[in-house]
Design a protein around this motif. Structure first.
Motif, PDB file in Angstrom:
ATOM      1  N   ARG A   1      -5.484   8.735  10.332  1.00  0.00           N
ATOM      2  CA  ARG A   1      -4.269   7.898  10.320  1.00  0.00           C
ATOM      3  C   ARG A   1      -4.580   6.462   9.913  1.00  0.00           C
ATOM      4  N   VAL A   2      -5.847   6.195   9.580  1.00  0.00           N
ATOM      5  CA  VAL A   2      -6.253   4.845   9.130  1.00  0.00           C
ATOM      6  C   VAL A   2      -6.254   4.827   7.601  1.00  0.00           C
ATOM      7  N   VAL A   3      -5.533   3.866   7.025  1.00  0.00           N
ATOM      8  CA  VAL A   3      -5.470   3.735   5.566  1.00  0.00           C
ATOM      9  C   VAL A   3      -6.048   2.381   5.180  1.00  0.00           C
ATOM     10  N   PHE A   4      -6.933   2.369   4.193  1.00  0.00           N
ATOM     11  CA  PHE A   4      -7.463   1.085   3.719  1.00  0.00           C
ATOM     12  C   PHE A   4      -6.616   0.558   2.555  1.00  0.00           C
ATOM     13  N   THR A   5      -6.364  -0.740   2.597  1.00  0.00           N
ATOM     14  CA  THR A   5      -5.626  -1.413   1.515  1.00  0.00           C
ATOM     15  C   THR A   5      -6.434  -2.647   1.127  1.00  0.00           C
ATOM     16  N   SER A   6      -5.889  -3.448   0.210  1.00  0.00           N
ATOM     17  CA  SER A   6      -6.662  -4.620  -0.219  1.00  0.00           C
ATOM     18  C   SER A   6      -6.458  -5.826   0.701  1.00  0.00           C
ATOM     19  N   ASN A   7      -5.453  -5.794   1.554  1.00  0.00           N
ATOM     20  CA  ASN A   7      -5.227  -6.877   2.523  1.00  0.00           C
ATOM     21  C   ASN A   7      -4.050  -6.469   3.417  1.00  0.00           C
ATOM     22  N   VAL A   8      -3.656  -7.343   4.334  1.00  0.00           N
ATOM     23  CA  VAL A   8      -2.537  -6.988   5.220  1.00  0.00           C
ATOM     24  C   VAL A   8      -1.213  -7.052   4.468  1.00  0.00           C
ATOM     25  N   THR A   9      -1.151  -7.877   3.431  1.00  0.00           N
ATOM     26  CA  THR A   9       0.092  -7.981   2.651  1.00  0.00           C
ATOM     27  C   THR A   9       0.433  -6.609   2.052  1.00  0.00           C
ATOM     28  N   GLU A  10      -0.558  -5.964   1.460  1.00  0.00           N
ATOM     29  CA  GLU A  10      -0.320  -4.638   0.885  1.00  0.00           C
ATOM     30  C   GLU A  10       0.046  -3.638   1.988  1.00  0.00           C
ATOM     31  N   ALA A  11      -0.647  -3.724   3.112  1.00  0.00           N
ATOM     32  CA  ALA A  11      -0.363  -2.803   4.226  1.00  0.00           C
ATOM     33  C   ALA A  11       1.085  -2.968   4.700  1.00  0.00           C
ATOM     34  N   LEU A  12       1.526  -4.207   4.886  1.00  0.00           N
ATOM     35  CA  LEU A  12       2.901  -4.459   5.352  1.00  0.00           C
ATOM     36  C   LEU A  12       3.920  -3.988   4.318  1.00  0.00           C
ATOM     37  N   ASN A  13       3.596  -4.170   3.047  1.00  0.00           N
ATOM     38  CA  ASN A  13       4.499  -3.699   1.981  1.00  0.00           C
ATOM     39  C   ASN A  13       4.647  -2.188   2.019  1.00  0.00           C
ATOM     40  N   VAL A  14       3.541  -1.462   2.268  1.00  0.00           N
ATOM     41  CA  VAL A  14       3.638   0.004   2.356  1.00  0.00           C
ATOM     42  C   VAL A  14       4.594   0.368   3.491  1.00  0.00           C
ATOM     43  N   GLY A  15       4.423  -0.279   4.636  1.00  0.00           N
ATOM     44  CA  GLY A  15       5.267   0.045   5.787  1.00  0.00           C
ATOM     45  C   GLY A  15       6.729  -0.284   5.530  1.00  0.00           C
TER      46      GLY A  15
END
Ligand SMILES: Cc1ncc(COP(=O)(O)O)c(C=O)c1O
Length: 385
Positions: A71-85
């Motif tokens: 359930r852990v996904v790596f992204t390039s930063n938190v901005t990308e992570a928040l955008n996915v959500g």
């Protein structure tokens, strides 16, 4: 402070510096010893790269109280992570509850979806020092409230939200947390706090390099991917695979950075997160006490204590914050950040929009002597021409 003294870095809320030596050593070793493309081939280098990612995923899952590392996904930063959500969980007509302390990594995608997808945004009343009142949440929840988005620790004032209290009041909504400023310093446990989507960045309190971050998605919850492409899995299909975490990790990952992030997490485990938190709390307390004695200074945000992060925002009568930051850097070798810190909403909430504030953000590697030096510098600036 004489010009020849070593520079003082007080911009850890932007990115932590220095990194623990093991982070650089790990990255140096990895780039010398193996090719870094995981999950694409069966040769030994590719398997070694897969192991780097797998071990990092296990460390992250364990660190944030998530029982399943897939359930852990790596992204390039938190901005990308928040955008996915935000893009991946919201559909037209959904309501979102958020706060007046959010970063543009949250506000910009939300404002965009307000216009293009017809989502409805509600900003919870936000006190400049205390943040939001968790008891406000049940009063504002409706049938269509899909998401509650909370900045755990403000990058502007250091104010901290009570996640456990918010998690226990979320009703049928999903709780998404922006842990950019808190991960690595404050306890974060998905299960205990009722967090459904936890977004983190690798290069601040987790001591990883820039270009790393990610999110953890609660079991049973799926989000539409933001990007699609090669995952090294299910390659016979032209459709994006549904399995986690592959569905969100298209393209060759930042194996080198993720290896560095794992070394950062190992450093935190070895040092003790609580030791890190206590040191930062001590330095922040010293800083706040000293700032309170300097004439003409106003601190915007909570006073010292366990319930705040290390970001301290201030303004000085008669000086622009840009001027202050420039003087600190050029005359005293002290690095701080001035302006809106990518969070205009937070500055509107605390009354410092549009000029912003000077932000000092001590980190684990700062010392008492460095805090005394910045206090002496600000004292001189406030007294002098
Ligand atoms: C609260 C908060 N959210 C989001 C971000 C964005 O972080 P990144 O640039 O690593 O995506 C930051 C960093 O400045 C932050 O402090």
């Amino acid at each position: 402070m004489p010009q020849s003294s070593p520079p003082i870095y007080l911009d850890n809320a932007a990115t932590s510096f220095p990194k623990p030596p093991e982070v650089a050593e790990t990255m140096h070793r990895l780039i010398r010893e193996i090719s870094l493309s995981p999950g694409r081939s069966a040769h030994r280098f590719s398997l070694a790269a897969s192991r780097v990612i797998f071990e990092a995923r296990e460390l992250v899952a364990d660190f944030f109280g998530c029982p399943d590392s897939s359930r852990v996904v790596f992204t390039s930063n938190v901005t990308e992570a928040l955008n996915v959500g935000i893009f991946g969980l919201l559909t037209p007509g959904d309501r979102v509850l958020t706060t007046g302390m959010e970063h543009n990594s949250v506000m910009r995608p939300l404002r965009h979806l307000e216009k293009t997808r017809g989502i409805h945004l509600e900003i919870l009343p936000t006190d400049p020092t205390d943040g939001i009142d968790p008891d406000d949440i049940p009063r504002r929840l409706g049938k269509k409230t899909r998401l509650i988005i909370i900045n755990h620790v403000s990058n502007v004032t250091g104010a901290m939200a009570d996640l456990a209290a918010i998690g226990s009041r979320k009703g049928g909504a999903l709780l998404m947390v922006d842990a950019a400023q808190s991960a690595g310093v404050f306890p974060l446990d998905m299960e205990e706090m009722g967090i459904d989507f936890l977004a983190f960045t690798g290069h601040k309190g987790l001591f990883g390099p820039t270009g790393t971050g990610g999110f953890l998605l609660r079991k049973g919850l799926m989000a539409q991917p933001l990007k699609m492409g090669g995952t090294g899995s299910n390659s016979e299909y032209e459709e994006q695979p549904q399995l986690m975490p592959d569905c969100h990790e298209s393209g060759t990952p930042n194996t080198l950075g993720i290896g560095g992030l794992a070394a950062g997490l190992e450093f935190i485990k070895k040092t003790g997160r609580e030791t890190i938190r206590r040191h930062e709390e001590h330095l922040t307390g010293l800083l706040l006490a000293g700032l309170g004695r300097i004439p003409g200074l106003t601190v915007h945000g909570p006073q010292a204590g366990a319930g705040r992060g290390s970001a301290v925002s201030l303004t000085m009568a008669g000086r622009s914050v840009a001027d202050l930051a420039l003087l600190l850097d050029r005359r005293y070798g002290i690095m701080a950040r001035a302006g809106l810190h990518c969070a205009p909403a937070a500055h509107r909430s605390i009354g410092t929009f549009p000029q912003g504030t000077l932000r000092l953000s001590p980190g684990f590697f700062n010392t008492e002597a460095e805090i005394q030096a910045v206090l002496a510098a600000l004292d001189q600036i406030s007294a002098g021409p």
